[in-house]
Design an enzyme around this catalytic site. Structure first.
Site, short mmCIF file in Angstrom:
data_model
loop_
_atom_site.label_atom_id
_atom_site.label_comp_id
_atom_site.label_asym_id
_atom_site.label_seq_id
_atom_site.Cartn_x
_atom_site.Cartn_y
_atom_site.Cartn_z
N PRO A 166 -18.54 15.99 1.00
CG PRO A 166 -20.91 16.01 2.41
CD PRO A 166 -19.06 15.32 1.88
CD GLU A 167 -15.10 20.78 -2.22
OE1 GLU A 167 -14.88 21.77 -2.63
OE2 GLU A 167 -14.26 19.30 -2.98
#
Length: 271
Positions: free
Chosen positions: A2-3
DNA sequence: ATGGGCACCTGGCTGC
DNA sequence: TGCAGCCAGGTGCCCA
């Protein structure tokens, strides 16, 4: 994994299910995350009401009456809202049971994720206190990028991935932002012109916000709080497209390695 | 101060 | 079929 867009998507999915709810219990099935979950955490959380959610960089913040939970999803983590009686599967590491009958369930095969609890202003927590400005804050603009790149010999991609300089941008969105601003990833940061700094600041914000709009990018295991994958993968210009035709000019997209991580770019569109 | 390399983990895929 | 090797949305820490 996840960014920023995936964390923000998770936060938005969570918010309506947790705001105002009371925590019945925290059950930790596997405390060995990136940092060990403290043994006394369940006792400290039980009975507290959740007042809201927030996000700082890639950290998800869950505000309680007396403190704040700081959640990081690491590379492979996801946090979902599920009916409390949903059977657990492999790598479900903790459950935050709510008075609604739902549970916030954290799954993370690689265990690079983390869970902290802090009293007082969460932004003063050691993990958050030295982070760069949020990409959507006014402070993050062409001038800011220009300033921080002036004396940097590191590549511009390294700068984008350095959380003391830029937050929220990870391996996918670094390549995508550089493509959209037409800058080669190996360029020294200090070599950027004012015009390029301006394009890059704009590209970072544009890429992140477009990704948020479609629920983030799912490459492998990412799902948001409601179990939905993100659809930005279809809109990627270069990431994981090595050997394929550039969607703008048809040149074959190239792949290279920087600090042990893959970078993708178009040698014709990017200078 | 800056930059580079390592560590932490599991799973999926490739190729022998 | 088995297994070694490599790769994967992150980032704190230690060293030069």
């Amino acid at each position: 994994m996840p960014e920023l867009p995936e964390v923000e998507t998770t936060r938005r999915g969570l918010e309506p299910h947790v705001a105002g709810r009371r925590i019945v219990a925290l059950t930790v099935h596997e405390p060995r995350l990136r940092w060990r979950v403290p043994d006394d955490l369940p006792a400290r959380l039980a009975g507290q009401r959740i007042t809201g959610t927030g996000r700082r960089a890639k950290y998800l913040l869950i505000a309680l009456e007396s403190g704040t939970l700081i959640v990081h999803l690491g590379m492979s983590g996801s946090l979902r809202v599920l009916p409390a009686d949903t059977p657990r599967i492999a790598h479900d590491h903790y459950d935050l049971l709510l008075d609604s009958g739902n549970t916030l369930r954290f799954n993370d095969p690689r265990r690079f994720g983390s869970l902290h609890y802090t009293i007082g202003d969460p932004h003063r927590h050691p993990l958050l206190s030295r982070l760069a400005p949020e990409p959507f804050d006014a402070e993050f603009d062409a001038d800011y990028l220009w300033r921080i790149t002036r004396r940097r010999r590191a590549s511009i991609k390294q700068v984008l991935m350095n959380s003391r300089l830029v937050v929220g941008v990870g391996n996918i969105y670094a390549s995508e932002s550089l493509f959209r601003s037409r800058i080669r990833p190996r360029r020294r940061a200090q070599s950027l012109s004012r015009e390029e700094a301006k394009r890059l600041a704009k590209a970072v914000r544009a890429v992140l916000s477009m990704a948020i709009e479609v629920g983030g990018t799912t490459l492998r295991d990412y799902v948001g709080a409601n179990g939905e994958p993100g659809y930005f993968r279809q809109k990627l210009y270069v990431y994981e497209r090595a050997g394929k035709a550039c969607r703008v000019c048809g040149t074959i997209v190239r792949q290279l390695t920087q600090q042990g991580r893959s970078t993708y770019y178009c040698s014709s569109c990017q200078k």
